[in-house]
Design a protein around this motif. Structure first.
Motif, PDB file in Angstrom:
ATOM      1  N   HIS A   6      -1.827  -2.842   1.291  1.00 47.13           N
ATOM      2  CA  HIS A   6      -0.994  -3.125   2.457  1.00 47.13           C
ATOM      3  C   HIS A   6       0.007  -4.254   2.207  1.00 47.13           C
ATOM      4  O   HIS A   6      -0.133  -5.007   1.242  1.00 47.13           O
TER       5      HIS A   6
ATOM      6  N   ALA B  82      -2.579  -9.171   1.056  1.00 45.17           N
ATOM      7  CA  ALA B  82      -2.987  -7.829   1.497  1.00 45.17           C
ATOM      8  C   ALA B  82      -2.630  -6.777   0.445  1.00 45.17           C
ATOM      9  O   ALA B  82      -3.190  -5.692   0.422  1.00 45.17           O
TER      10      ALA B  82
ATOM     11  N   GLN C  94     -12.918  -6.969  10.152  1.00 50.53           N
ATOM     12  CA  GLN C  94     -12.770  -6.581  11.556  1.00 50.53           C
ATOM     13  C   GLN C  94     -11.683  -5.527  11.655  1.00 50.53           C
ATOM     14  O   GLN C  94     -11.969  -4.334  11.665  1.00 50.53           O
ATOM     15  N   CYS C  95     -10.406  -5.946  11.668  1.00 54.93           N
ATOM     16  CA  CYS C  95      -9.363  -4.918  11.787  1.00 54.93           C
ATOM     17  C   CYS C  95      -9.203  -4.133  10.498  1.00 54.93           C
ATOM     18  O   CYS C  95      -8.700  -3.014  10.496  1.00 54.93           O
ATOM     19  N   GLY C  96      -9.593  -4.693   9.372  1.00 50.48           N
ATOM     20  CA  GLY C  96      -9.594  -3.956   8.116  1.00 50.48           C
ATOM     21  C   GLY C  96      -8.289  -3.961   7.348  1.00 50.48           C
ATOM     22  O   GLY C  96      -8.218  -3.385   6.268  1.00 50.48           O
ATOM     23  N   PHE C  97      -7.275  -4.623   7.881  1.00 52.20           N
ATOM     24  CA  PHE C  97      -5.964  -4.555   7.230  1.00 52.20           C
ATOM     25  C   PHE C  97      -5.933  -5.363   5.926  1.00 52.20           C
ATOM     26  O   PHE C  97      -5.386  -4.913   4.920  1.00 52.20           O
ATOM     27  N   CYS C  98      -6.532  -6.540   5.950  1.00 50.41           N
ATOM     28  CA  CYS C  98      -6.522  -7.389   4.758  1.00 50.41           C
ATOM     29  C   CYS C  98      -7.619  -6.999   3.782  1.00 50.41           C
ATOM     30  O   CYS C  98      -7.648  -7.482   2.650  1.00 50.41           O
ATOM     31  N   THR C  99      -8.553  -6.160   4.230  1.00 48.80           N
ATOM     32  CA  THR C  99      -9.788  -5.896   3.493  1.00 48.80           C
ATOM     33  C   THR C  99      -9.568  -5.388   2.067  1.00 48.80           C
ATOM     34  O   THR C  99     -10.219  -5.876   1.139  1.00 48.80           O
ATOM     35  N   PRO C 100      -8.681  -4.419   1.836  1.00 49.34           N
ATOM     36  CA  PRO C 100      -8.513  -3.953   0.458  1.00 49.34           C
ATOM     37  C   PRO C 100      -8.161  -5.083  -0.508  1.00 49.34           C
ATOM     38  O   PRO C 100      -8.725  -5.164  -1.597  1.00 49.34           O
TER      39      PRO C 100
END
Lengths: 781, 263, 151, 166
Positions: free
Chosen positions: D37, D47, D99-105
């Motif tokens: 992202h 991200a 939580q929102c998963g956007f930064c997760t990768p």
């Protein structure tokens, strides 16, 4: 007060897609023949537009269209009014702006939308946008709320009858408060500021507009907390079409925090552009565009006074505040204005309050809700006053709070600002926090810090939150094969609803968790929903879901009575079975569901399909649950450099009945991190010309892992009495108490050196400067 | 971004020739500053001459009393280098303070020094250690190299090929990083060659990196203790709303002490 | 943003005044000036600005708002730098006879807008000061050269 | 235009791209790997972190056309194998580190890289310091730190017992 008992946490159902890169955020969606939109934003904070020359841009490679405010008017698109004004909540009339999706002749802040370019690629659109030539005639600029009320301040809205003042909200009893102040032994006054901050969801806003010419119908994919709200505003106000002609889809959303609770102009612009060029049009904010064009949170300056007796009895609080609205009264700006006053009595028995805030237009980006929305501002005011008062009368700040805390026996308790707390053991929470956080052992830690050349400070913060505005609808629907779907009116964007709500339904109906599909965020599949913000989903979504379950079971009983050949009144539901009381006749709910879908049989008479819908309602402006908590914080300050380390953070939270403790604690951690950012790092800055000087993450600093202390979090349950689940909200809790907890602890550390006030964010430079100024004062004295 | 071409040079001469031929070219090293600038539109060259494929510009070697580091050597390689760790460990410690791991895996020594960004770390070490800049055409002494904010003695088409750092008897670096960007608000590099002390300051100078001669003299005369309590109020330092000059002056004072304490 | 400074030139005020009103002198003194043309009441100019990796070309007009020869000159101007944003401002230059020549003092109020302001904050203040200093240093140098040439 | 042959998550991919294309845009566009992202423009948020030739980089600041032929790119899509989550992914889920998963990768790639680079062991303090290049707006980092330690332990990296259980 009890500790929740919870099964071990094993992860969320939604985790897998995010962990494997399969999440679908708006920018991940690619539609055929997709074109791209770029924005032309005002570089001036205040100016007349004398002319817009689009000829160069229009001739550039790949450009499909260049559109301006004149085109908006020509196409009959309407402006966007505020989502609601304070009047709806019993407040004053006020001046609300009508904001066009592109301005025509007057820009009022940097980042005002002046034109758009649609092109084949993102790069081509951006380059052409940079080539749009706008002739501005600059006007004088005002960025501060109090400065904007001066007689000679430049005016933003010529037809606003009160200059730059949109409205003034007053709560409390001025006469009673004046009397309280006259009778009190001690009064003190402080100037307190909650600066503007940028919500900064890590996923920047993004949207794709689609126009289906065959049906003359639009689809908007957008990163939204409230798809139905977006649909209503855009369909009614901008496109002026029936809501059924607009479908809004909000897929995975990379953080909301209030930023995405209301539409931004781009959501309407991509739809219009899509119709204009006959192709899907995508727009994704860059981070610098986000910092420029997103709504911002907070932005309040306060003159706050407290009156008390030397024994610690608080008699009254008086506040005059100025909320910086920015250039428009936009979206949901009303809740922060209201809650910043209404929450000031906090957990205390303050007999008299006199509270005023002025909402003022300035040449800055519009203010709207951001995690906490007025509650952190209010808590900052009252908790700063309590610490100042404690210091003034020489009383332990915890003791002062305990003396004034509302007792659990006093529940329900109505505050002088008209909130009725149903439940809570505020004093009990403080006492547990003092014990768990070893308040008594602080002196030893302070002395040890002194040995290392550090100043150690502590604080105790009590806070209360209001949660659960508006109504909500949830639906549970069996599918023909016996699997089921939850159709949610709420919108999860990190809160774990798919896990929590599905688990509740699985437990209630005794169906396997993996037979449940969780559906949200699509106005074509969800009849109506309010989305997720203001910590509303557990109570309103949860209660509505329970009622949906009840309705579904009632309907299942109709079928069970027929197939079990029993009296309808004798049919009961337990453990996934519909049973006839007093017999061994029973049928699984999933079998009943399948019968409802057969092409013939009892469904002919009962109606095809098994589903249930439920509604739960809160009251506008007087939401019916009050999560509350206590934060204990200890910091260490280096008196030479001003460096600050938040060393200990203990958070106790009463969230009513706990649905999932791990998810609740995750919400608290995140809220505290945002609170720490506000306290120490984050501030949107404009220079005197209204230019944004915090326009990238190079200047606007979010907290990183190294900034955060380990948070010790405890959940305690005081069941809520206003909903059948006994739950209270959780989403905003950490963000409400943390800023003032940190600032009070810092001040506790440096007060002995003569530093009596610090504005947020308390950056190292700011603290260093205050320490040096105090040093000079001491030297002079 | 604007359209532009990338030329991946395989030799220094080829790089310089391509740069000269184009007329609107810039050299690309790690790209950690240039690429974001191009994304924002604030830099828009027509040609990027990528230096990363040129053999011999990357690597670290100890040559007698000197450490030679190729200009295209990445910060992460400086951190990991055994030669750096034995010869001038302070350079490894400094590299570890640059931005974050991901940026250090791309960002290069040469990129940092060629830019003479007033807030980057390495110019302090270059100046304090008296390094020599080896370019495609000549050698430039550190004292002659930094000519002002973002300006160096490099000609427009000149390529920095390597830096040669004399090995000091002791050296250390202390930094106050910007809380958001991670750039140096102030950074102090101290080096001792026998009795000769040299102090380089980055992050704060109005003209970019500079030598803190007051401190050098005090150290020469009185040793480490003498560097306490210097009056740095006279320095001409950057002064902005976020970091006023007075704070920078004070920070240089305590960073100097912190750096000396590491020796 | 405020910029101010002063320096002394070893020439009489009238010569300094003439230089300040000579587009050729100005063009040579303005850092990065690519073009300067006299217009009615002022100048048209293009200036290329380079700050590290950042390059921006500003085009704009300078208007002589007040001119009290040879004492006081007030200039206003605005320039557009395309994607970089814009610069706008007013400057007052005061010439005072001083021992051995003329003291030139200046005060400018400059607004930088757009992308440079939003993301270039750490560069702007220092660069602006530097550019102002370069301008007057170069002006000083030109006048001094003239002095040498004429003596 | 430049034609590149890359090894992406173990498969050879041949793509032709404009010289101005960033690695992250190549991944998200032509290669269809949208798990990486973009959260900022200035290399601050992390991200977009992927591994390039085994090292983590911010793919928003890498021009694709500067990659060598055969360059190896590893993205979040290549972390799980045959449908089984990597121990680090598993730990992120079990510790509620997203939580929102956007930064997760970006965090998962960073965490795996971190564990592999620290065979001698990891502590909470090291993890917090090493996460400097990744921003998360949801979690407050606490559960991420716990997950990195738990995932690293599952990868065989020594981690103080106390910190895994925390």
């Amino acid at each position: 007060m009890t500790k929740p008992s919870q099964p071990p946490f094993t992860g969320r159902t939604e985790d897998r897609r995010f962990l494997t890169g399969a999440g679908r955020f708006v920018d991940d969606i690619e539609l055929g023949r997709q074109a791209y939109m770029a924005l032309v934003l005002s570089t001036h904070a205040h100016a007349e537009i004398r002319g817009i020359d689009t000829t160069t841009a229009a001739a550039m490679p790949g450009v499909l269209a260049v559109l301006t405010g004149a085109d908006v008017l020509a196409d009959g698109l309407g402006p966007v009014p505020p989502f609601f004004m304070p009047k709806l909540w019993g407040g004053p009339d006020g001046y609300g702006t009508l904001r066009p999706i592109l301005v025509t002749d007057h820009v009022r802040c940097v980042g005002d939308r002046v034109a758009i370019v649609i092109a084949e690629t993102r790069d081509e659109a951006r380059l052409a946008a940079e080539a749009v030539d706008i002739d501005y005639a600059p006007l004088p600029v005002v960025t501060g709320a109090r400065a904007a009320l001066a007689d000679d301040a430049p005016r933003l809205w010529a037809d606003c009858p009160t200059g730059n003042l949109s409205c003034t909200l007053r709560l409390g009893d001025a006469a009673a408060t004046a009397q309280a102040f006259a009778q009190a032994e001690v009064t003190l006054k402080r100037r307190l500021i909650s600066p503007r901050v940028a919500p900064s969801s890590l996923e920047p806003r993004a949207c794709i507009g689609v126009h289906d010419a065959a049906e003359d119908r639009f689809t908007l994919y957008t990163s939204s907390q409230d798809p139905h709200g977006f649909r209503a505003v855009i369909a009614r106000n901008v496109l002026k079409i029936a809501e059924s002609r607009l479908r809004v889809v909000s897929p995975d959303v990379g953080g909301g925090f209030g930023l995405k609770a209301h539409m931004h102009p781009e959501d309407a612009l991509v739809l219009w552009a899509a119709r204009r060029v006959g192709r899907p049009v995508k727009w994704t904010a860059t981070r610098s565009e986000a910092l420029l064009t997103d709504t911002q949170g907070r932005g309040q300056e306060v003159e706050a006074e407290i009156a008390l007796d030397r024994d610690g009895t608080v008699r009254g609080v008086r506040v005059e505040a100025w909320h910086n609205l920015g250039a428009y009264f936009w979206g949901t700006a009303t809740p922060p204005i209201f809650f910043s006053l209404q929450l000031i009595p906090n957990t205390y028995t303050i007999p008299a309050v006199d509270l005023t805030t002025h909402a003022v237009f300035t040449n800055t980006a519009p203010m709207s809700v951001y995690r906490g929305a007025g509650r952190p501002e209010a808590t900052f005011v009252i908790e700063r006053l309590m610490d100042e008062a404690a210091a003034e009368i020489g009383m332990d700040p915890a003791e002062l709070r305990l003396r004034n805390t509302i007792a659990p026996e006093a529940m329900p308790f109505t505050t002088p600002t008209g909130m009725t707390y149903d439940s809570g053991d505020f004093g009990g929470m403080i006492r547990i926090a003092l014990d768990r956080g070893d308040w008594a052992g602080f002196a030893a830690r302070r002395d040890a810090a002194k040995g290392r050349g550090r100043l150690r400070g502590r604080s105790i913060t009590s806070y209360v939150e209001v949660a659960g505005v508006m109504n909500e609808r949830m639906e549970i629907r069996f599918d023909p094969d016996g699997a089921l779907s939850i159709i949610a009116g709420t919108h999860s964007h990190g809160q774990g609803h798919a896990t929590v709500f599905s688990q509740m339904v699985a437990d209630w109906l005794s169906v396997p968790l993996d037979s449940i599909r969780y559906v949200q965020g699509d106005t074509d599949t969800v009849l109506i929903g309010r989305g997720t913000f203001a910590a509303r989903s557990s109570m309103l979504g949860g209660t509505a879901l329970m009622r949906a379950k009840d309705a579904l079971i009632e309907r299942a009983k109709d079928m069970a009575a027929i197939v079990l050949e029993a009296d309808r009144a004798a049919v009961e539901f337990s453990d996934g079975m519909l049973r006839v009381t007093g017999t061994n006749k029973a049928i699984p709910l999933t079998e009943v569901a399948k019968l409802y879908y057969l092409p013939a049989g009892p469904a002919n008479a009962l109606g095809i399909g098994l589903s249930g819908a439920g509604t739960a309602a809160g009251k506008p402006g007087a939401a019916p649950n009050y999560p509350n908590g206590v934060i204990l914080c200890e910091v260490e300050v280096d008196p030479e450099t001003g460096a600050i380390v938040v060393d200990r953070m203990l958070a106790l939270d009463d969230v009513g009945r706990v649905l999932n403790s791990t998810i609740c604690e995750g919400q608290i951690h995140g809220g505290i991190a945002q609170g720490l950012g506000q306290a120490l790092l984050e501030e949107v800055t404009y220079d005197e010309d209204g230019q944004l000087t915090s326009g990238s993450f190079m200047d606007y600093g979010l907290p990183r892992a190294g900034h955060m202390p380990h948070i010790e979090s405890h959940l305690l349950e005081v069941p809520c009495t206003t909903n059948p689940l006994g739950v209270k909200g959780i989403g905003e809790s950490g963000a409400i108490g943390a800023p003032v907890a940190i600032v009070n602890a810092i001040l506790d550390a440096v007060r002995p050196l003569g530093v009596g006030s610090l504005d947020m964010p308390v950056t190292q430079v700011r603290l260093w400067s205050a320490l040096r100024a105090a040093e000079e004062m001491r030297g002079a004295a | 971004m604007n359209t532009f071409d990338i030329f991946r040079a395989s030799t220094l001469d080829g790089a310089v020739a391509a740069f000269r031929d184009h007329g609107d070219a810039m050299y690309l090293s790690g790209g950690m500053t240039l690429v974001p600038s191009m994304k924002s539109g604030l830099a828009a060259p027509g040609l990027l001459v990528d230096l990363s494929a040129i053999k011999g510009l990357r690597g670290i070697a100890r040559e007698g009393n000197m450490l030679r580091i190729g200009a295209l050597t990445r910060f992460s390689e400086i951190i990991a280098s055994a030669d750096v760790a034995t010869a001038i460990p302070a350079l490894g410690a400094m590299a570890a303070k640059v931005a974050d791991r991901h940026v250090r895996n791309r960002g290069t020594l040469g990129g940092s020094v060629a830019n003479n960004d007033p807030a980057s770390d390495f110019p302090a070490a270059v100046l304090a250690l008296g390094a020599t800049m080896v370019t495609d055409r000549r050698r430039i002494a550190a004292a002659d190299y930094f000519t002002g904010l973002f300006e160096t003695a490099l000609e427009a088409d000149e390529v920095l090929a390597a830096l040669e750092f004399p090995i000091p008897d002791a050296a250390a670096y202390a930094k106050h990083a910007h809380p958001a960007s991670g750039y140096a608000v102030a950074g102090v590099f101290v080096a001792r060659f026998g009795d000769d002390w040299r102090v380089g300051v980055t992050g704060s100078g109005e003209e970019g990196v500079f030598r803190l001669t007051q401190a050098e003299q005090a150290l020469q005369q009185g040793g480490i203790k003498a560097a306490e309590g210097l009056n740095l109020g006279e320095l001409e330092l950057l002064d902005d709303a976020t970091f006023p000059a007075a704070f920078r002056a004070a920070a240089i004072g305590w960073l100097l002490r912190d750096a000396l304490a590491q020796l | 943003m405020k910029l101010e400074g002063s320096f002394t030139v070893a020439r009489p005020a009238s010569e300094v005044w003439a230089a300040l009103n000579d587009p050729a002198v100005l063009g040579a003194a303005i850092p990065g000036c690519e073009r300067i043309e006299q217009t009615e009441g002022g100048y048209d100019a293009t200036v290329a600005l380079k700050i590290g990796p950042v390059k921006a070309r500003f085009s704009g007009q300078v208007t002589i708002a007040e001119a009290y020869s040879p004492e006081r000159l007030v200039l206003t101007g605005e320039g557009s730098g395309g994607v970089a944003g814009f610069a706008r401002g007013a400057a007052t230059v005061v010439l005072t006879p001083a021992p051995g020549g003329t003291e030139v003092s200046y005060e400018a109020e400059v607004t930088i807008g757009g992308k440079l302001a939003q993301i270039g904050t750490r560069l702007i203040a220092s660069t602006s000061r530097k550019l102002a200093e370069q301008f007057f240093a170069s002006l000083n140098a030109q006048l001094s050269t003239r002095t040498e040439a004429s003596t | 235009m430049t034609t590149l042959t890359l090894s992406v998550n173990g498969s050879t991919r041949r793509v032709t791209t404009e010289d101005r294309t960033l690695l992250v845009d190549l991944l998200r566009g032509p290669l269809g790997l949208t798990g990486t992202h973009v959260g900022c423009d200035t290399s601050q948020c992390g991200a977009c972190v992927v591994r390039l030739n085994g090292e983590t980089v911010k793919s928003c600041s890498v021009l694709a056309a500067t990659l060598d032929d055969g360059a190896m790119v590893e993205t979040i899509e290549g972390v799980a194998s045959d449908g089984a989550l990597h121990p680090m992914q598993q730990a992120f889920s079990e510790c509620h580190a997203l939580q929102c998963g956007f930064c997760t990768p970006g965090f998962v790639i960073t965490a795996i890289d971190m564990a592999e680079r620290h065979p001698e062991g990891l502590s909470a303090a090291i993890v917090r310091a090493e996460l400097k290049g990744n921003l998360c707006r949801c979690t407050g980092y606490q559960n991420i730190v716990a997950a990195v330690l738990q995932g690293a332990a599952a990868m065989g990296v020594p981690v103080p017992e106390r910190e895994v259980s925390q």
